[in-house]
Structures are given as C-alpha cells and as structure tokens.
Design a protein around this motif. Sequence first.
Motif, PDB file in Angstrom:
ATOM      1  N   ILE A  25       6.227  73.383  21.820  1.00 33.55           N
ATOM      2  CA  ILE A  25       5.488  72.908  22.999  1.00 33.55           C
ATOM      3  C   ILE A  25       5.330  74.027  24.025  1.00 33.55           C
ATOM      4  O   ILE A  25       4.242  74.221  24.601  1.00 33.55           O
ATOM      5  CB  ILE A  25       6.191  71.687  23.631  1.00 33.55           C
ATOM      6  N   ILE A  28       2.727  76.483  22.782  1.00 31.85           N
ATOM      7  CA  ILE A  28       1.388  75.906  22.899  1.00 31.85           C
ATOM      8  C   ILE A  28       0.887  75.993  24.334  1.00 31.85           C
ATOM      9  O   ILE A  28      -0.260  76.361  24.595  1.00 31.85           O
ATOM     10  CB  ILE A  28       1.398  74.442  22.397  1.00 31.85           C
ATOM     11  N   LYS A  29       1.774  75.679  25.281  1.00 39.40           N
ATOM     12  CA  LYS A  29       1.399  75.767  26.694  1.00 39.40           C
ATOM     13  C   LYS A  29       1.082  77.208  27.082  1.00 39.40           C
ATOM     14  O   LYS A  29       0.115  77.477  27.812  1.00 39.40           O
ATOM     15  CB  LYS A  29       2.529  75.224  27.573  1.00 39.40           C
ATOM     16  N   LYS A  32      -2.225  78.175  26.087  1.00 37.51           N
ATOM     17  CA  LYS A  32      -3.261  77.335  26.699  1.00 37.51           C
ATOM     18  C   LYS A  32      -4.069  76.547  25.660  1.00 37.51           C
ATOM     19  O   LYS A  32      -5.299  76.478  25.695  1.00 37.51           O
ATOM     20  CB  LYS A  32      -4.198  78.186  27.563  1.00 37.51           C
ATOM     21  N   ILE A  33      -3.333  75.984  24.700  1.00 37.23           N
ATOM     22  CA  ILE A  33      -3.946  75.074  23.733  1.00 37.23           C
ATOM     23  C   ILE A  33      -3.184  73.756  23.784  1.00 37.23           C
ATOM     24  O   ILE A  33      -2.249  73.608  24.578  1.00 37.23           O
ATOM     25  CB  ILE A  33      -3.922  75.654  22.303  1.00 37.23           C
ATOM     26  N   GLU A  34      -3.574  72.801  22.983  1.00 39.30           N
ATOM     27  CA  GLU A  34      -2.900  71.515  22.976  1.00 39.30           C
ATOM     28  C   GLU A  34      -2.844  70.958  21.563  1.00 39.30           C
ATOM     29  O   GLU A  34      -3.609  71.371  20.684  1.00 39.30           O
ATOM     30  CB  GLU A  34      -3.633  70.523  23.884  1.00 39.30           C
ATOM     31  N   VAL A  35      -1.904  70.061  21.339  1.00 35.14           N
ATOM     32  CA  VAL A  35      -1.788  69.383  20.051  1.00 35.14           C
ATOM     33  C   VAL A  35      -2.817  68.264  19.999  1.00 35.14           C
ATOM     34  O   VAL A  35      -3.023  67.548  20.980  1.00 35.14           O
ATOM     35  CB  VAL A  35      -0.367  68.811  19.863  1.00 35.14           C
ATOM     36  N   LYS A  36      -3.471  68.130  18.842  1.00 33.12           N
ATOM     37  CA  LYS A  36      -4.461  67.078  18.660  1.00 33.12           C
ATOM     38  C   LYS A  36      -4.068  66.166  17.501  1.00 33.12           C
ATOM     39  O   LYS A  36      -3.280  66.551  16.638  1.00 33.12           O
ATOM     40  CB  LYS A  36      -5.843  67.689  18.384  1.00 33.12           C
ATOM     41  N   THR A 146       3.891  64.532  22.736  1.00 27.38           N
ATOM     42  CA  THR A 146       2.436  64.701  22.850  1.00 27.38           C
ATOM     43  C   THR A 146       1.648  63.404  22.761  1.00 27.38           C
ATOM     44  O   THR A 146       0.501  63.338  23.210  1.00 27.38           O
ATOM     45  CB  THR A 146       1.926  65.643  21.747  1.00 27.38           C
ATOM     46  N   LYS A 148       0.497  62.334  20.014  1.00 28.87           N
ATOM     47  CA  LYS A 148      -0.477  62.564  18.952  1.00 28.87           C
ATOM     48  C   LYS A 148       0.141  62.286  17.577  1.00 28.87           C
ATOM     49  O   LYS A 148       1.346  62.420  17.384  1.00 28.87           O
ATOM     50  CB  LYS A 148      -0.997  64.003  18.997  1.00 28.87           C
TER      51      LYS A 148
END
Length: 260
Positions: A25, A28-29, A32-36, A146, A148
């Motif tokens: 996590i 990812i931060k 500058k992306i995110e879990v989908k 998340t 997700k």
Amino acid sequence: MTIELIGLNKIPIIDGKESIAKIIIEAIKSQKIEVKDQDIILIAETLIAKCEENIVDLNKVIPSDEAIKISKKTKKDPKIVEVIIQESNEIIAVGPDFIISETKEGFVCANAGIDESNVKEGFATPIPENPDESARTIKEELEEITGKKIAIIITDTQGRAFRNGAVGVSIGCAGINPLWQRKGEKDLYGRELQTTEIAIGDELASAASLLMGQANEGIPVVIIRGISYFKDIENDNAHIKTLLRSKERDIFRNIKNSYE
C-alpha cells in the motif's frame, strides 16, 4: 485486449518481520497509483521470506555426512546442501552442479528452491512454509484496506526440464485458479477442446518476471491489470497444488526409477 504490468519500485529493503500488505500500500501511494478491482498482484517469494523471517543463517548449519557427500559431487557448499536436504521430501537426482528434489510443499525443482540472491551474505531463503496461506493473508488484508476484489500470486524463478534458462513460476495463490480448465470450449473451427489445461498461474508469474528481473532491479511486486478472463479463473478456494502433478503420474520420474 490490452494487459498492463505495473512494477512497484518503491519497496524498501526488508530486514525483519513486516506486513507485506502495508508495504504494498505504501509503495502504491508513493507511485501515485491505486489498486483496482480484478488486479492480480504478484509477489516475489524472497520478499515473503524476509517479511515472514523465513531466513536461514548458514553459519549455524552443520552439514550431515550425506550433505558432505553430495557437495563433493555438485561442488556446492555443504551447508547449502544440508539446507536443501532439510527442505526436501526426496532427493530425486544429483548432477555435477545441481540437485533436483521434491520440496516439503511438493514442488519438484532445483536445489529445493533455496535462494541466496537478494539476501545478506551468509544467509539463504527457502520457499515459504505455506505459500497459499501467505497469499491468502495478503489478499484479505489488501482487500480490507482497499475495498477491491483482487488476486494474489507468489512467484519464484525455476528452471524447466529439457530447456535452458529459468522463468517465473507460481508457488502460491489466493483468489485465482492457477490451472485454467478449458475442456469443452470451442477452438476457431468449432471443435471442442478435449484436454486443454492452461497453467495460467505460471504464465502470469512469467509475465511479472519481465519486470522483477533476477538481479538488482528492485521490483519484488508487480500488478497485472486488464485480464479480460479474470472471472473465468477467479476462485477464493484455489490452491497451488492444482498445478502439481502427482508422483504416480510423473512419467519421467517413473521411467528413471524403472531403469534403476
């Protein structure tokens, strides 16, 4: 169809017990992306070993007589040979520079999957004690954080029978079938597939390995996004042993034994 591979290169070197989910996590931060939803997150087994503190101090290993005997034939450090023996159910073959064994987890591979790369000098990492459980824990924690729906694959690098070179393979999974049964589907000419099975876990692991690399790339986690058939392979009860051929059906081992 377009498939996207995203390597997480903001993961620090791990020296002690850590939460892999939290590490992912944070990385990812930082990027500058995110879990989908339907992301498949592939994690190198060395990162699992470090975070679970599943590391062997070779200075504390005392080689057995068998290890010393095998080390003379393979030219390997007898301490490494001893760790290979301890991590194996069976030593299958010994060559001039290799040991093929069946690991405690049931994988047939070189050197019981013991890895000395990307770890401090004098230490080695074995295959995780329960790769599926490790994957399941990470999946549950990431989904809770998340919100997700994802899948996890733990990867290793292994050689293949009859071919040179190593490729990425899956050794643990959660939320995804590592073996995709396509029997009954139709080919381009309308013929029904009779026996087709796809080692999708290994194919995804190999794809991730393109970014992970084997040296100083520093990318132990890869997100694969855009798999259109995610629903076809999604399975919360899946386990990696689906990929493992039983000893009874291992024709190559049986042929070898029949000539002994």
